[in-house]
Every structure is written in structure tokens, then in C-alpha cells.
Design a protein around this motif. Sequence first.
Motif, short mmCIF file in Angstrom:
data_model
loop_
_atom_site.label_atom_id
_atom_site.label_comp_id
_atom_site.label_asym_id
_atom_site.label_seq_id
_atom_site.Cartn_x
_atom_site.Cartn_y
_atom_site.Cartn_z
N ALA A 136 -18.03 -27.76 24.28
CA ALA A 136 -18.83 -28.90 24.72
C ALA A 136 -18.83 -29.97 23.64
CB ALA A 136 -20.26 -28.47 25.02
N ASP A 137 -18.62 -31.21 24.06
CA ASP A 137 -18.70 -32.34 23.16
C ASP A 137 -20.17 -32.70 22.95
OD1 ASP A 137 -17.48 -34.34 21.60
OD2 ASP A 137 -17.76 -35.82 23.19
N ILE A 171 -11.19 -31.40 28.82
CA ILE A 171 -10.68 -32.58 28.12
C ILE A 171 -9.90 -33.50 29.04
CG2 ILE A 171 -9.16 -33.36 26.24
CD1 ILE A 171 -9.80 -30.65 24.86
N ALA A 172 -9.02 -32.92 29.85
CA ALA A 172 -8.10 -33.72 30.66
C ALA A 172 -8.22 -33.45 32.15
CB ALA A 172 -6.66 -33.47 30.21
N GLY A 173 -9.14 -32.60 32.57
CA GLY A 173 -9.23 -32.22 33.97
C GLY A 173 -8.28 -31.08 34.29
N GLU A 174 -8.34 -30.61 35.52
CA GLU A 174 -7.48 -29.49 35.93
C GLU A 174 -6.02 -29.94 35.98
OE1 GLU A 174 -8.27 -26.45 36.32
OE2 GLU A 174 -10.46 -26.63 36.20
N MET A 290 -12.94 -33.83 21.04
CA MET A 290 -12.03 -32.74 21.42
C MET A 290 -10.65 -33.29 21.75
SD MET A 290 -14.55 -30.41 23.84
CE MET A 290 -14.62 -31.64 25.16
N ALA A 291 -9.60 -32.57 21.35
CA ALA A 291 -8.23 -33.02 21.61
C ALA A 291 -7.32 -31.82 21.87
CB ALA A 291 -7.69 -33.83 20.44
N LEU A 292 -6.26 -32.07 22.62
CA LEU A 292 -5.24 -31.07 22.92
C LEU A 292 -4.05 -31.26 21.98
CD1 LEU A 292 -5.25 -31.59 26.78
CD2 LEU A 292 -6.26 -29.63 25.58
N ILE A 293 -3.33 -30.16 21.73
CA ILE A 293 -2.13 -30.23 20.89
C ILE A 293 -1.10 -29.24 21.42
CG2 ILE A 293 -2.89 -28.49 19.23
CD1 ILE A 293 -1.69 -30.21 17.01
N GLY A 294 0.17 -29.53 21.19
CA GLY A 294 1.24 -28.61 21.55
C GLY A 294 1.35 -28.40 23.05
N ASP A 295 1.65 -27.16 23.45
CA ASP A 295 1.85 -26.86 24.86
C ASP A 295 0.61 -27.13 25.71
OD1 ASP A 295 4.46 -26.14 24.48
OD2 ASP A 295 4.15 -23.99 24.73
N ALA A 296 -0.57 -27.08 25.14
CA ALA A 296 -1.78 -27.38 25.90
C ALA A 296 -1.78 -28.82 26.37
CB ALA A 296 -3.02 -27.11 25.04
N ALA A 297 -1.06 -29.69 25.65
CA ALA A 297 -1.01 -31.12 25.99
C ALA A 297 0.25 -31.50 26.74
CB ALA A 297 -1.11 -31.96 24.72
N HIS A 298 1.39 -30.89 26.41
CA HIS A 298 2.66 -31.40 26.93
C HIS A 298 3.73 -30.31 27.01
CE1 HIS A 298 3.80 -31.28 22.71
NE2 HIS A 298 2.78 -32.07 22.43
#
Length: 393
Positions: A136-137, A171-174, A290-298
Amino acid sequence: MTELPVLIAGGGIAGLAAALGLARQGQRVRLFEQAAAFAEIGAGLQMSPNGVRVLRALGAWEQIETSCVIPSEIHVRDGGSGALLQRIRLGRPFEERFGAPYRVCHRADLLTGLLAATRSSAEIETMTGQTVETAADTQTGVRLDLSGGRTIEGKALIAADGIRSRLRAAIAGEAPPAGHGIALYRGLIAFADVPPGIAADCVTLWLCPGGHVVHYPVSNWQRFNIVVAAEHRTDADAVGWQSPATGADVTGHFPSACNDLAGLLAAQAGWQRWAGADLPVLPRWSRGHMALIGDAAHATLPFLAQGAMMALEDAAVLGRAMATAPDPAAAFAAYERDRRPRTARIQAESRRMGRVYHARGAFALARNLALRLGSASYAMDRLSWIYRWEPPV
């Protein structure tokens, strides 16, 4: 009052690299890995110059380099006839061209080197057997709920929990992984068991109707890595990382393979199968702290051999952004602006290369002719936009 640490969920390549990138910029880090021990699923990977530069910048290259292999050449062959379509010489000429070497290694060796580097940093605390259930942010940072009922607060959260990230939705939705009707197989054999017709000191790409095969030595010449991709009607979630396969499963995709390739695919390689999948381009990679990185993002298909390299690049950019931006939200926004165009291009080009590698009929004939007529220098120039990337200083 001591500043709260940056929290990282996930102890794979992306998570450990992010921890190093942040620590080298003076950030305190706490990393949570859900497994009981750090371990990398998979087999080999190709370490292109852009990734080597990042590992040098992160202070981890010395721990990894000794386990890598320096292949002599890259070969592209027709899987049916066995004909050599193109060769690219590696070693010193390649390194002089791109300013950093090209290596191949086992994914576990990369993970081990990153882990050794994190353990030498006083700024990084790693914890295993800890699953981040929810995040949670908050106005001042983030709050994580861990398995077992623990609650942890931090300055920010980096979600490095892979293609099937449980934190991505917040963070980015489903955004479920997208399948492409491709079955992927990985196998390892002892280097001494490589059949005599195989150029064991090279990275070789075999092009076949509806599929392709890549192989190269790893683990300091102790083992030989084989990766197979084949068109296959399967759902992206139907085959997990740990699904065993047989040699017959693999060879059945290539009934017209030449003798050398068929013999290699028939080896007792401990085959594992999973489904080829990537992610759609996400609407955002960050939200608040909060941020995504690696495979979680792309997450991308592996046909440019850049999935792990993109995670390393992410880590370098994110660490620098956290050092120069006024707060985590601003840092994440800058990191996202920097990385999104490049990773989207990698995703799109990886899908395109799959279509090229798996071509049939007239398209395959035209592809093979272009490879025969095209120079190795031209082939390398086409990769310059990937290989010449430099980490921020």
C-alpha cells in the motif's frame, strides 16, 4: 531519525541488481525473497555488451566473469540442411567494436555473482522465506504485509516479482501475461557429451519451419545449454517453469531436422518446458512510492536474448534516478520515462524475430538468402542500438 529503507520484493536478477544500483547511490535497501534460498530458474543466458557494462557499474562483474564462457563465433544455420547461413566472429574484434565483451553463462552463475556483491554491501539486507502479500502506498512511503502477519514500512517499494507479479495490479492494474502459441524447452548436458557434429565452442542458432534452437557452452565450459522454441497451441498459463518434458516432446517439433541437430535434440538433457509469453505495454510502471522493474514491468519473449539485460539496465537507471530526484515518486517517473521506449522496442522486436526465425516456405528461402548475402558487419550494425547502451553515470 533514521531514514526508512527502500524495499524490494523479489530476489531474482532484477531484484538483486536493483539493490546494488540503489546501494551504490547511498540508499539503504531491504530485499524480500519468497523462496527459502536464492535460486535462479532456467539455464543459460547471453551476456551482451550492454549487460556487461551495467555489471561493471554495479561492481558485480568480477564475481561473474570467471564463470562465463568466451564463445569463438555466432553461427546461424538452416535446421533442415545444416547449411551455415552466417557467422559472426567474437572475441577481441567484437569487444573493440562495442566497447565491452560478449559472454555466455548459466543464469545461476549470474545470480550467484549478484548475490555475492549484495552481501558485500553494508547498505543491503536480504531476507528469504518472506512473501510480500500486499503493498500500500502511504503519504510518507509504503507499507507491506508479509506472509506470517508481519508489516514492514519503507521509503519506497520496487516490485521485482516477475512476469506473474502479484504486486503489479496495485501499480499498473491487471495485466496478465500474453501467450503467443510457443512452447519453450530448456536442457543441459555435460560439455563432454556434446555430439561431434556440433560446433561446441560457438553460439549456434538453428532456423527451422515453426521453430528454432539455440545452444552454447556455460559454467566455464562444464555444461552445454540448449534452448528450443516451437510453435505450439498452448495457453500462456498452462505450462509452468517446472514442467518436465521428454526428448520425444522436443524432437517431435522438428521432423525434418538434419542429423547433427536431431542428434543433439535427442540427448538426455533433463528437458523442462514452459510457455512463451510476454506482457503488453503497460499503461504505467509506477504509482506514488511504488514501481515495477524487470519482467514485472516489461517481460519479453527471449528471441533477442535481452530479458535479463533489460532488468540490469533498469537497475542502473533506477539507482541513478533515486540519487538525483527530490523524492521517490519523481525518481520513478524519471526512470519510467527513460526506460519505457527502449523496453517496448525490445518487446516488439523480439516478437518480430520469432516470426523471422520460424518462417516457412518462400519467406524462409528469402530469409536464408538474405543471411547468406549479408555481411557479419551489417548484422552487428543492426544490433548496435541494443549493444551500445551505456548506464548513466
